[in-house]
Scaffold this motif. Structure first.
Motif, PDB file in Angstrom:
ATOM      1  N   THR A 206       0.817  -1.218   0.000  1.00 22.92           N
ATOM      2  CA  THR A 206       0.000   0.000   0.000  1.00 22.92           C
ATOM      3  C   THR A 206       0.848   1.264   0.000  1.00 22.92           C
ATOM      4  OG1 THR A 206      -0.161   0.058   2.422  1.00 22.92           O
ATOM      5  CG2 THR A 206      -1.837  -1.211   1.250  1.00 22.92           C
ATOM      6  N   ASP A 207       2.138   1.128   0.297  1.00 23.31           N
ATOM      7  CA  ASP A 207       3.006   2.298   0.447  1.00 23.31           C
ATOM      8  C   ASP A 207       3.829   2.605  -0.798  1.00 23.31           C
ATOM      9  OD1 ASP A 207       2.132   2.226   3.100  1.00 23.31           O
ATOM     10  OD2 ASP A 207       3.838   0.981   3.709  1.00 23.31           O
ATOM     11  N   TYR A 208       3.830   1.700  -1.779  1.00 29.84           N
ATOM     12  CA  TYR A 208       4.720   1.834  -2.926  1.00 29.84           C
ATOM     13  C   TYR A 208       3.991   1.585  -4.237  1.00 29.84           C
ATOM     14  CZ  TYR A 208       8.758   2.062   0.149  1.00 29.84           C
ATOM     15  OH  TYR A 208       9.663   2.482   1.090  1.00 29.84           O
ATOM     16  N   GLN A 209       4.485   2.217  -5.295  1.00 28.32           N
ATOM     17  CA  GLN A 209       3.989   1.935  -6.637  1.00 28.32           C
ATOM     18  C   GLN A 209       4.277   0.470  -6.983  1.00 28.32           C
ATOM     19  OE1 GLN A 209       6.326   4.724  -8.859  1.00 28.32           O
ATOM     20  NE2 GLN A 209       4.879   6.401  -8.615  1.00 28.32           N
ATOM     21  N   SER A 210       3.365  -0.139  -7.734  1.00 23.23           N
ATOM     22  CA  SER A 210       3.528  -1.546  -8.081  1.00 23.23           C
ATOM     23  C   SER A 210       4.281  -1.752  -9.385  1.00 23.23           C
ATOM     24  CB  SER A 210       2.151  -2.224  -8.169  1.00 23.23           C
ATOM     25  OG  SER A 210       1.344  -1.568  -9.142  1.00 23.23           O
ATOM     26  N   ASP A 211       4.676  -0.669 -10.028  1.00 21.16           N
ATOM     27  CA  ASP A 211       5.482  -0.764 -11.247  1.00 21.16           C
ATOM     28  C   ASP A 211       6.512   0.365 -11.219  1.00 21.16           C
ATOM     29  OD1 ASP A 211       6.391  -1.558 -13.775  1.00 21.16           O
ATOM     30  OD2 ASP A 211       4.360  -1.965 -14.491  1.00 21.16           O
ATOM     31  N   ALA A 212       7.467   0.296 -12.124  1.00 19.36           N
ATOM     32  CA  ALA A 212       8.553   1.269 -12.153  1.00 19.36           C
ATOM     33  C   ALA A 212       8.008   2.698 -12.240  1.00 19.36           C
ATOM     34  CB  ALA A 212       9.479   0.976 -13.324  1.00 19.36           C
ATOM     35  N   PRO A 213       8.620   3.629 -11.539  1.00 17.70           N
ATOM     36  CA  PRO A 213       9.903   3.531 -10.836  1.00 17.70           C
ATOM     37  C   PRO A 213       9.823   3.019  -9.400  1.00 17.70           C
ATOM     38  CG  PRO A 213       9.167   5.799 -10.798  1.00 17.70           C
ATOM     39  CD  PRO A 213       8.151   5.041 -11.624  1.00 17.70           C
ATOM     40  N   PHE A 214       8.683   2.460  -8.978  1.00 19.83           N
ATOM     41  CA  PHE A 214       8.535   1.858  -7.659  1.00 19.83           C
ATOM     42  C   PHE A 214       8.769   2.864  -6.529  1.00 19.83           C
ATOM     43  CE2 PHE A 214      10.106  -1.653 -10.426  1.00 19.83           C
ATOM     44  CZ  PHE A 214       8.962  -2.437 -10.420  1.00 19.83           C
ATOM     45  N   ASN A 215       8.345   4.088  -6.736  1.00 17.49           N
ATOM     46  CA  ASN A 215       8.490   5.100  -5.688  1.00 17.49           C
ATOM     47  C   ASN A 215       7.427   4.908  -4.607  1.00 17.49           C
ATOM     48  OD1 ASN A 215      10.659   6.493  -6.831  1.00 17.49           O
ATOM     49  ND2 ASN A 215       9.313   7.787  -8.067  1.00 17.49           N
ATOM     50  N   PRO A 216       7.663   5.450  -3.419  1.00 17.31           N
ATOM     51  CA  PRO A 216       6.580   5.518  -2.440  1.00 17.31           C
ATOM     52  C   PRO A 216       5.395   6.298  -3.020  1.00 17.31           C
ATOM     53  CG  PRO A 216       8.669   6.005  -1.398  1.00 17.31           C
ATOM     54  CD  PRO A 216       8.935   5.978  -2.877  1.00 17.31           C
ATOM     55  N   THR A 217       4.219   6.025  -2.527  1.00 15.53           N
ATOM     56  CA  THR A 217       3.021   6.675  -3.050  1.00 15.53           C
ATOM     57  C   THR A 217       2.815   8.074  -2.467  1.00 15.53           C
ATOM     58  OG1 THR A 217       1.711   5.571  -1.344  1.00 15.53           O
ATOM     59  CG2 THR A 217       1.847   4.489  -3.494  1.00 15.53           C
ATOM     60  N   LEU A 218       3.543   8.403  -1.386  1.00 13.23           N
ATOM     61  CA  LEU A 218       3.353   9.686  -0.713  1.00 13.23           C
ATOM     62  C   LEU A 218       4.683  10.364  -0.438  1.00 13.23           C
ATOM     63  CD1 LEU A 218       0.693   8.543   1.930  1.00 13.23           C
ATOM     64  CD2 LEU A 218       0.239   9.834  -0.168  1.00 13.23           C
ATOM     65  N   LYS A 219       4.635  11.699  -0.346  1.00 15.26           N
ATOM     66  CA  LYS A 219       5.805  12.492  -0.013  1.00 15.26           C
ATOM     67  C   LYS A 219       5.524  13.335   1.232  1.00 15.26           C
ATOM     68  CE  LYS A 219       7.707  13.180  -4.687  1.00 15.26           C
ATOM     69  NZ  LYS A 219       8.106  14.220  -5.692  1.00 15.26           N
ATOM     70  N   ASP A 220       6.590  13.755   1.882  1.00  8.82           N
ATOM     71  CA  ASP A 220       6.521  14.736   2.957  1.00  8.82           C
ATOM     72  C   ASP A 220       7.336  15.947   2.533  1.00  8.82           C
ATOM     73  OD1 ASP A 220       6.230  15.828   5.685  1.00  8.82           O
ATOM     74  OD2 ASP A 220       8.391  15.409   5.806  1.00  8.82           O
ATOM     75  N   ASN A 221       6.698  17.103   2.479  1.00  6.78           N
ATOM     76  CA  ASN A 221       7.382  18.336   2.073  1.00  6.78           C
ATOM     77  C   ASN A 221       8.114  18.178   0.742  1.00  6.78           C
ATOM     78  OD1 ASN A 221       6.548  19.768   4.377  1.00  6.78           O
ATOM     79  ND2 ASN A 221       8.301  19.016   5.568  1.00  6.78           N
ATOM     80  N   GLY A 222       7.466  17.459  -0.170  1.00 10.45           N
ATOM     81  CA  GLY A 222       8.022  17.320  -1.508  1.00 10.45           C
ATOM     82  C   GLY A 222       9.123  16.291  -1.657  1.00 10.45           C
TER      83      GLY A 222
END
Length: 550
Positions: A206-222
């Motif tokens: 739930t915290d990460y993209q399921s395909d590339a680039p596989f980033n977290p789904t949320l940011k803090d202060n950009g």
């Protein structure tokens, strides 16, 4: 199933779940972690990469051959690309490649002369630094993930007792999500905590993209929040450029076969050998991970770079979660009828216990008690079974069982690093020595090592970039050498198991240096003892078992 994944399964199977180890998803592939079903297929036909654009990797430094002849592994490796890069938009000092090495170790935590400075990052002041940890300590299941928290606590106790990291005390912001999205607080913690350390949540998808680039789904202060150590369960988290795995990262494509080759070659010389046919046992469970990784293991058994059985000599068997002993006895009976005499499991602790007990009840195991006409020559279990409960509950059926682990066996207490871990683990009430607490401990060490390198005003970007550069991390000898962002480029356009992505990826590596253990009775004590190599670790190289090299 009214709800998806583990939440739904637990709700529908409360009685059965009491007998299932949480470590199911950790060790289905026998290398320590396993990914849940991941990838949404939205980018089919595109060229996708889990790493820096155009980056490729090769074997890092010297790779020692398997087979029991290696007694040590070099402490550092140099000169290799380290795969997945920090996402665009994240400010990083320096480069993501290079030859820096580390052996880690539980030594002084603060470099001489380091003093805390004002820091604008979330979760850090001049006096302390907050780290988040999310663990699925599910009440219906044995608490095998909680030791990740206990190990991290022990390491933090040591660091704080020595004055903290650069004068800052570490504060753990702990969240037991109980494998329930409603109590999984990633979205809140990113705005309070400087970094995540030793996360071990069954629902990290739930915290990460399921395909590339596989980033977290949320940011803090950009900015994205670093994720240091712990155990990853989804391919999205495993392959993320923000996740630095303590024992590497699982992929849907890469696997090694060296340890299987060693086991099968040795079976040629043991009673009831050689291996004629191999049986691979996997589970039907909510994520599909056991089947996916069981079939990846099947590939390692088939191929010349693995056990070299050939296609007609490896058979698959499946069982549902929490099957009783009688069902496993039926499975063993089918194995006997199929001519199987060597068994490889991709199951949880409880299922492994039932399987070997069923083998004993059918008279084919353990080797020293089998009188024929059919006897099994080899039984391999993933290191979910590296647990006193396996020996206690399986009894004589545990004897001669093989596994391999990515760290020093816990009954080898001679090294300073192991002694330090054992000493400080005693400061955590109720904590016991285990693989999982070792992972929590070494995750804390990874975080502190990066913080020390980043000086008095550390940034999140600096912390994750540190691990993009590092190679050959051993935690002072507790672990086989790990390079967290070493990767291999793979084309999944034709499919890579149950991973839905169809692009080209730089898949990060899982650990390749390990110790093979066998259950033996030595001087009246039955335990998992080092089998090979005699000292140090045996190292393998990973192969593209699904998809094709790109």
């Amino acid at each position: 199933m009214a709800q998806r994944g583990w939440v739904g399964w637990l709700a529908d199977n409360k009685a059965a779940s009491a007998g299932i180890a949480v470590s199911l998803v950790i060790a289905l592939i026998g290398v320590g972690v396993v990914a849940a079903r991941s990838g949404n297929g939205k980018k089919k036909g595109t060229s996708l990469q889990a790493g820096a654009e155009g980056a490729t990797t090769t074997a890092v430094g010297q790779v020692a051959p398997l087979g029991g002849t290696v007694t040590s592994v070099p402490g550092g490796q140099t000169g290799a690309s380290t795969g997945a890069a920090v996402p665009k938009g994240t400010k990083v000092a320096g480069t993501t490649t290079g030859g820096a090495t580390t052996t880690g170790g539980s030594t002084a935590t603060t470099p001489g002369g380091c003093t805390p400075q004002d820091d604008k990052e979330t979760g850090i002041t001049r006096s302390d630094v907050r780290v988040g940890q999310i663990v699925s300590d599910v009440s219906q299941l044995p608490a095998q993930l909680k030791p990740n928290y206990e190990g991290l606590q022990a390491y933090v106790h040591m660091v704080n007792a020595q004055g903290g990291v650069c004068g800052r005390k570490i504060v753990i912001d702990y969240n037991n999500d109980q494998s329930n999205p409603a109590t999984h607080h990633y979205s809140l913690m990113i705005h309070k905590d400087f970094a995540f350390v030793a996360n071990s949540s069954l629902i990290d998808s739930t915290d990460y993209q399921s395909d590339a680039p596989f980033n977290p789904t949320l940011k803090d202060n950009g900015e994205f929040v670093p994720d240091i150590g712990g155990l990853a369960y989804s391919y999205g988290r495993n392959q993320s450029p923000l996740f630095a795995g303590t024992v590497g990262s699982l992929s849907p494509s890469l696997t090694g076969g060296g340890m299987f080759r060693t086991m099968v070659n040795e079976a040629k010389t043991v009673p009831h050998g050689p291996c004629r046919n191999a049986g691979v046992v996997y589970l039907v469970e909510p994520t599909g991970a056991s089947e996916d990784q069981g079939k990846l293991g099947q590939a390692a058994l088939l191929q010349p770079w693995g056990a070299n059985f050939g296609a007609s000599h490896v058979k698959l068997y499946q069982a549902s979660l929490a099957e009783p002993l009688t069902v496993y006895e039926q499975t063993v009976a089918q194995m006997i009828a199929d001519g199987v005499n060597c068994v490889f499991t991709y199951s949880d602790l409880g299922s492994d216990i039932n399987l070997v007990k069923a083998m004993e009840n059918r008279g084919v195991w353990p080797p020293d008690k089998c009188t024929g006409p059919t006897c099994f020559a080899l039984t391999y279990v993933p290191f979910a079974a590296y647990d006193p409960k396996f020996i206690r509950d399986a009894g004589d059926a545990s004897h001669s069982v093989l596994t391999f682990i990515p760290h020093v066996p816990v009954n080898e207490t001679g090294s300073p690093a192991m002694q330090t871990y054992l000493k400080w683990l005693k400061t955590v009430p109720g904590a016991e020595v285990s693989t999982f607490s070792l992972i929590g401990w070494t995750s804390g060490e990874m975080f502190v090592e990066a913080m020390n390198a980043c000086g008095g005003a550390p940034t999140r970007a600096c912390v994750i970039d540190y691990w993009h550069k590092k190679q050959g991390y051993t935690a002072g000898g507790l672990l086989g050498a790990i390079t967290p962002f070493k990767s291999t480029r793979v084309d999944c356009s034709g499919g890579c198991g149950n991973f839905a992505g169809k692009g080209v990826y730089n898949f990060k590596w899982i650990f390749t240096c390990s110790v093979m253990l066998r259950v033996e009775n030595r001087n009246g004590k039955v335990d998992f003892y080092r089998h090979t190599p005699a000292t140090g670790y045996s190292c393998d190289t990973l192969q593209v078992a699904r998809g094709k090299p790109a």
